[in-house]
Design an enzyme around this catalytic site. Sequence first.
Site, short mmCIF file in Angstrom:
data_model
loop_
_atom_site.label_atom_id
_atom_site.label_comp_id
_atom_site.label_asym_id
_atom_site.label_seq_id
_atom_site.Cartn_x
_atom_site.Cartn_y
_atom_site.Cartn_z
N GLU A 49 0.61 -1.25 -0.05
CA GLU A 49 0.02 -0.01 0.01
C GLU A 49 0.83 1.32 0.14
O GLU A 49 0.50 2.37 0.74
CB GLU A 49 -1.10 -0.13 1.01
CG GLU A 49 -2.13 -0.81 0.81
CD GLU A 49 -3.44 -0.74 1.70
OE1 GLU A 49 -3.56 0.49 1.97
OE2 GLU A 49 -4.23 -1.40 1.79
N HIS A 272 -2.03 -1.23 10.10
CA HIS A 272 -1.66 -2.58 10.47
C HIS A 272 -0.37 -2.38 11.21
O HIS A 272 0.33 -1.32 11.48
CB HIS A 272 -1.32 -3.21 8.96
CG HIS A 272 -2.62 -3.52 8.11
ND1 HIS A 272 -2.78 -4.99 7.71
CD2 HIS A 272 -3.43 -2.69 7.47
CE1 HIS A 272 -3.78 -4.90 7.00
NE2 HIS A 272 -4.31 -3.54 6.83
#
Length: 409
Positions: A49, A272
């Site tokens: 990402e 995360h």
Amino acid sequence: MEGDPTLRLRVFDLNCWAIRYLSKRHQERVRLIGDMLLQEDFDLVLLQEVWSERDYSNLKAKLGGCYPFSHYFRSGVIGSGLCVFSRFAILDTLLYQYSLNGYPYMLQHGDWFCGKSIGLVIIKISGIVFNIYVTHLHAEYCREKDAYLPHRLVQAWELAQFIRHTSKAADVVLLGGDLNMHPEDVGIRLLRGWTGLRDAFTEAMHFEGCEDGCTLIPNNCFTVKTELLPFPLGIRIDYILYKAVSSFMVKCEELKTTTGTAPGMDIPFSDHEAVMATLHIRRQGQAVGANLGTAEPMLADVVTEARTEVGVGLRAAQRQRYSTGRMAVLALLLLLLQAVAALGVLMGLAAGQPFPTLSFSLLAFLAIGVLLLATGLHLFHTIEVKMLQGTEEQMRMALRVLQERPSDG
């Protein structure tokens, strides 16, 4: 490290959640990630990402002194988001883009516009050839009604097949990434069973971090708390997996995760948690070989379960293809009726009656729009059907081999 019989390799993996203009405190967090990587002594950094090439370029410029070798994998409309930083020279790279990755009309999720892929870099350290894989699979969004499960299983199967067929010349295989699957999910069991990869969390001799190794936790200020209500401790969806292919032994000495807020800051690095593994690689007497990672009767059950789910997705895709095809035919019939009516007016069959130009034109534009949209979706679902059929056929052949193998002896 040349004279040391045991090679020590430190690996860092993180889904950075770096979406420009959308992710919260995006630029600040990317700087934090870069600062932390400068301070730590990692050998390999696997990131997901990192959607903006500008962010990658900034990280590359900042980390160039410590990680002189890097690669950014480009694919899809907005990119794969995958990149690798390494202390060791990258000898070769390869990208495989998953054949299925969500739906173009699910704009609120956006996975289809991302070129979800598998990135491979090959490096050699002290004469040991490493195949390093980094990937990011389709998100789950709703565990109870997971419309994307067949697509994610296709991705897991393609990932497993890609690793099996590209790692035969490697000594050690390493996979890091956000797999968007829980450890007990069929996709993870399929991936690990079909490739023989080991989970660094379960194999680690020492662990430090979030309970159960979770990488999406309620204590992180960026996570959506309602999605984690069924999981009070969080979920583990980010992994470092590994295996030895030739005459080497790989052990995970230590595994760590971040635990929310970055040290000395009021925000975490991402939504995360990062996963950090310390691996020991040592040569052993005889070759290990590329064995399957699960007992074959158990693996056959896993492949059967995965094939069943892919079959469910196939039937749903066939229904969608039929519906969109029918819609396209109806739109085409409407256009033909309008053409016949217009021709009748031009030939004087409706003399003396004014022609409703505006309403006629609006109806024609509407029919053309529906025709184009339905045709596009029909083509998309046709491709989806073919990809699901192909995966189901591959799984059927794999299952036949697994079932026949015990009788070969």
